[in-house]
Design a protein around this motif. Structure first.
Motif, PDB file in Angstrom:
ATOM      1  N   ASP A  22       0.822  -1.217   0.000  1.00 33.12           N
ATOM      2  CA  ASP A  22       0.000   0.000   0.000  1.00 33.12           C
ATOM      3  C   ASP A  22       0.856   1.267   0.000  1.00 33.12           C
ATOM      4  O   ASP A  22       0.646   2.195   0.777  1.00 33.12           O
ATOM      5  CB  ASP A  22      -0.967  -0.003   1.189  1.00 33.12           C
ATOM      6  CG  ASP A  22      -1.956  -1.158   1.116  1.00 33.12           C
ATOM      7  OD1 ASP A  22      -2.620  -1.288   0.079  1.00 33.12           O
ATOM      8  OD2 ASP A  22      -2.048  -1.936   2.076  1.00 33.12           O
ATOM      9  N   SER A  23       1.844   1.286  -0.913  1.00 30.38           N
ATOM     10  CA  SER A  23       2.732   2.445  -1.034  1.00 30.38           C
ATOM     11  C   SER A  23       1.938   3.698  -1.367  1.00 30.38           C
ATOM     12  O   SER A  23       0.952   3.653  -2.104  1.00 30.38           O
ATOM     13  CB  SER A  23       3.759   2.210  -2.147  1.00 30.38           C
ATOM     14  OG  SER A  23       4.566   1.100  -1.863  1.00 30.38           O
ATOM     15  N   ALA A  24       2.409   4.834  -0.856  1.00 31.46           N
ATOM     16  CA  ALA A  24       1.735   6.101  -1.104  1.00 31.46           C
ATOM     17  C   ALA A  24       2.714   7.245  -0.886  1.00 31.46           C
ATOM     18  O   ALA A  24       3.816   7.068  -0.354  1.00 31.46           O
ATOM     19  CB  ALA A  24       0.533   6.265  -0.170  1.00 31.46           C
ATOM     20  N   ALA A  25       2.293   8.435  -1.295  1.00 39.23           N
ATOM     21  CA  ALA A  25       3.055   9.654  -1.042  1.00 39.23           C
ATOM     22  C   ALA A  25       2.087  10.754  -0.663  1.00 39.23           C
ATOM     23  O   ALA A  25       0.923  10.755  -1.077  1.00 39.23           O
ATOM     24  CB  ALA A  25       3.870  10.053  -2.272  1.00 39.23           C
ATOM     25  N   ALA A  26       2.568  11.701   0.134  1.00 34.96           N
ATOM     26  CA  ALA A  26       1.764  12.852   0.545  1.00 34.96           C
ATOM     27  C   ALA A  26       2.685  14.052   0.700  1.00 34.96           C
ATOM     28  O   ALA A  26       3.863  13.904   1.044  1.00 34.96           O
ATOM     29  CB  ALA A  26       1.055  12.566   1.876  1.00 34.96           C
ATOM     30  N   ILE A  27       2.147  15.225   0.445  1.00 38.76           N
ATOM     31  CA  ILE A  27       2.956  16.431   0.571  1.00 38.76           C
ATOM     32  C   ILE A  27       2.231  17.476   1.405  1.00 38.76           C
ATOM     33  O   ILE A  27       1.018  17.680   1.262  1.00 38.76           O
ATOM     34  CB  ILE A  27       3.345  16.996  -0.821  1.00 38.76           C
ATOM     35  CG1 ILE A  27       4.446  18.055  -0.677  1.00 38.76           C
ATOM     36  CG2 ILE A  27       2.141  17.533  -1.583  1.00 38.76           C
ATOM     37  CD1 ILE A  27       5.173  18.337  -1.975  1.00 38.76           C
ATOM     38  N   VAL A  28       2.982  18.084   2.315  1.00 39.85           N
ATOM     39  CA  VAL A  28       2.479  19.126   3.208  1.00 39.85           C
ATOM     40  C   VAL A  28       3.244  20.410   2.906  1.00 39.85           C
ATOM     41  O   VAL A  28       4.483  20.407   2.893  1.00 39.85           O
ATOM     42  CB  VAL A  28       2.667  18.719   4.683  1.00 39.85           C
ATOM     43  CG1 VAL A  28       2.309  19.871   5.618  1.00 39.85           C
ATOM     44  CG2 VAL A  28       1.822  17.494   5.003  1.00 39.85           C
ATOM     45  N   VAL A  29       2.513  21.472   2.633  1.00 35.85           N
ATOM     46  CA  VAL A  29       3.125  22.766   2.343  1.00 35.85           C
ATOM     47  C   VAL A  29       2.611  23.777   3.369  1.00 35.85           C
ATOM     48  O   VAL A  29       1.408  24.037   3.446  1.00 35.85           O
ATOM     49  CB  VAL A  29       2.801  23.242   0.914  1.00 35.85           C
ATOM     50  CG1 VAL A  29       3.418  24.616   0.652  1.00 35.85           C
ATOM     51  CG2 VAL A  29       3.302  22.231  -0.112  1.00 35.85           C
ATOM     52  N   ASP A  30       3.534  24.323   4.155  1.00 37.44           N
ATOM     53  CA  ASP A  30       3.194  25.311   5.192  1.00 37.44           C
ATOM     54  C   ASP A  30       2.050  24.815   6.087  1.00 37.44           C
ATOM     55  O   ASP A  30       1.135  25.566   6.438  1.00 37.44           O
ATOM     56  CB  ASP A  30       2.837  26.652   4.550  1.00 37.44           C
ATOM     57  CG  ASP A  30       4.027  27.269   3.829  1.00 37.44           C
ATOM     58  OD1 ASP A  30       5.168  26.995   4.231  1.00 37.44           O
ATOM     59  OD2 ASP A  30       3.805  28.007   2.856  1.00 37.44           O
ATOM     60  N   GLY A  31       2.098  23.540   6.417  1.00 36.07           N
ATOM     61  CA  GLY A  31       1.127  22.965   7.333  1.00 36.07           C
ATOM     62  C   GLY A  31      -0.135  22.434   6.691  1.00 36.07           C
ATOM     63  O   GLY A  31      -0.944  21.794   7.353  1.00 36.07           O
TER      64      GLY A  31
END
Length: 622
Positions: A22-31
């Motif tokens: 269940d590979s995944a990616a996520a990105i957080v920008v300035d919270g």
């Protein structure tokens, strides 16, 4: 500040034991969580554990970045030196016999040494990332995060709560199988932890295999359990689960170690220990029918899980006094258990991470990196709306896909596509509903959904067999207008259920009105839909209510058995053309199959006489 989190991509021997899935990616920008998606949606390989390059590229694009080099931090969901931690011995030692103690100690120490010599350290995932993404990271730009800490961070930082008790439960992450923490602001104070092989997640997974189902099929056991009576088999599970006064549960580590070896080394149905066979009977293999005995075992397993988790939560709530609960880890996808927790009255608010399984650790790693590695404050909490954080496609993309399949389809564009689709559903048609950006997590929440009429009991068979091509006993979820939910469902303990993660009772006077989404025990895995959640999906359900008086539609994910949820418009069209979905709504375009395609499908799909539903305590083999 920009933080990319990811999971999966384990190489070497761990990749052969489904340690990476269940590979995944996520990105957080300035919270703010800008994007999150599973690799399987791009690669079309269900439960893919491969390095999530495609998901990462999507996240970087959504954040307006050209390269991973522009990130302030990359975070990963595993700390390799914690694999085979010595606490696996100290936590479980007293529950083994003499030979078991020697085997456990020898195995843990040997694997720790092997990993050290083989280079399973924190440089290993960084090097893999750099090679795959074509970048050279600066010192300190890559940070591994402990697996269950990532689960905790995903549950708390992504929730609408400013403080909470956090509980995460899965099979195993590094050495841990569960973690409890008190979270406030950016403080995550760990107060509870258990270590494999003691694991509720393993218990559920191993019995899933014993019942003849495949790896990752635990949700099927949850769907089968309401058909059973737990009484005869509950004593077995009670005999292997010790509940301690501090809330800890010990699931016979010696037995679970044996079952782990059995599943890895022996064929289906063979080699089960006498203790298990004496109390549960012979194991089922997938080619055999599911009997009432198997349903009863599933029911007992479900009750045992619920009792164990509620025991832990009762003790931790008493210890901390916390009024809010957040949960993650694969076990937190057990929506029947979640409903029992919400209705228990232990907590004022219960929030489950929508991607509670391993994919969610990508988001948790990113959020932990932002708040606890880069030390950025949590200045606001997430609003209570479903997370449509995956890819979305333009009307031009839809038109291009339609043109690609022109020889097999008919297309029209009604003036009011919502009213048109609602009428088709009310008339008994099964509709593929494809809109906007993809949902985050394993549940389709109205953007990648198959929708049907819940008033028709036969829809269970129609959608399971002609559309989803899966077992006939599997239940379907109701999507209900949020403002009408409590009229149709007993939502005690819940203010809303936008992520389809709670099973709640259907009101007794409503059950006969929506039989296609009411399980055999009178329950349903409800999704509440508000105008702020998803305006177009809300409008569809409201239009259906105007026609029928029922503010509920049957909702299931837009895929077939063995495949991930559709991603692109072309994926949706391929799925549509290969199944019994009657029509497909792509944005505002309505697609139907040409008559010759319908005829070919009918000829190809010879339906079995036995529907696969439970009849007289028996389900025929697949």
């Amino acid at each position: 500040m920009k933080v990319l989190g990811y999971n999966g991509g384990l190489d070497g021997y761990p990749s052969h034991f489904d340690s990476s899935h269940d590979s995944a990616a996520a990105i957080v920008v300035d919270g703010e969580v800008v994007a999150a998606c599973e690799e399987e949606r791009f690669s079309r390989e269900k439960h893919s554990g491969k390095f999530p390059r495609l998901a990462m590229e999507f996240c970087l694009k959504q954040a307006g970045l050209k390269s991973a080099a522009e990130l302030d931090l990359v975070t990963y969901y595993e700390v390799y030196p914690l694999w085979f931690d010595a606490q696996m011995i100290t936590h479980n030692f007293d529950h083994f016999g003499v030979l078991g103690k020697v085997a456990l100690t020898t195995a843990v120490h040997a694997m720790r040494q092997f990993n050290k010599v083989a280079g399973y350290d924190n440089d290993r995932p960084r090097k893999i990332f750099e090679k795959a993404m074509g970048v050279k990271l600066r010192p300190g730009q890559f940070a591994p995060v402990k697996h269950h800490t990532a689960h905790v961070a995903s549950a708390f930082y992504d929730s609408p709560l400013d403080r909470a008790l956090c509980l995460t439960i899965d099979a195993q992450g590094e050495a841990s199988s569960a973690m409890g923490a008190v979270a406030k602001g950016t403080d995550l104070d760990v107060i509870y932890e258990t270590f494999a092989p003691n694991s509720l997640g393993y218990m559920y997974a191993f019995i899933t295999k014993y019942l003849g189902f495949a790896h990752h099929d635990e949700y099927k056991i949850m769907g089968l359990a309401p058909y059973g009576r737990p009484g005869d088999y509950l004593p077995f599970f009670q005999s292997i689960i010790e509940k301690k006064a501090d809330g800890t549960t010990i699931v016979d580590p010696a037995l679970l170690s044996y079952l782990a070896f059995r599943d890895a080394a022996l064929p289906p149905g063979k080699g089960y220990p006498n203790k298990l066979l004496k109390m549960l009977g012979p194991a089922r293999v997938s080619t055999e029918p599911v009997l009432q005995r198997h349903m009863d075992i599933a029911a007992a397993l479900q009750v045992a899980l619920e009792d164990a988790v509620l025991h832990t939560l009762t003790a931790l709530q008493k210890r901390t006094g916390e009024k809010n609960l957040v949960m993650a880890g694969g076990v937190a996808l057990n929506s029947t258990m979640n409903g029992k927790i919400a209705r228990s009255g232990l907590f004022e608010n219960v929030w489950i991470q929508p991607a509670a399984h391993d994919s969610g650790t990508a988001l948790g790693a990113a959020l932990y990196g932002y708040h606890n590695v880069l030390n950025q404050p949590r200045t606001k909490v997430t609003t209570k709306v479903p997370r449509y954080l995956g890819p979305g496609y333009t009307d031009a993309d839809v038109e291009a896909a339609v043109k690609q399949f022109d020889s097999d389809i008919k297309v029209h564009r009604p003036d009011d596509v919502v009213a048109f689709a609602a009428q088709q559903i009310a008339d008994g048609k099964v509709v593929g509903w494809y809109q906007g950006a993809m949902e985050w997590g394993p549940r389709a929440l109205g953007n990648r959904s198959i929708v049907a009429d819940p008033r028709r009991d036969e829809m269970k068979d129609v959608v399971n067999h002609a559309v989803k091509m899966r077992e006939g006993f599997r239940p379907f979820a109701p999507s209900c207008l949020a403002e009408k939910a409590n009229e149709w469902f007993d939502c005690t303990g819940l203010s809303e259920s936008p992520y389809m993660l709670f099973v709640m009772p259907v009101r007794e006077d409503k059950r006969a009105k929506i039989p296609a989404v009411t399980h055999v025990d009178g329950s349903a895995r409800i999704q509440t839909v508000s105008k702020t959640d998803n305006p177009k999906y809300h409008a569809l359900i409201a239009a259906f209510e105007k026609l029928t008086g029922v503010p509920v539609v049957l909702n299931t994910s837009f895929n077939v058995k063995g495949e991930p949820i559709v991603n692109t418009p072309a994926d949706a069209l391929r799925c549509f053309l290969g199944t019994g979905i009657d029509l497909l709504v792509l944005h505002d375009v309505v697609v139907e199959k040409k008559p010759e395609v319908v005829a070919q499908l009918a000829a190809k799909r010879a339906r079995k006489a036995d529907s696969g539903r439970v009849v007289d305590g028996r389900i025929s083999a697949a």
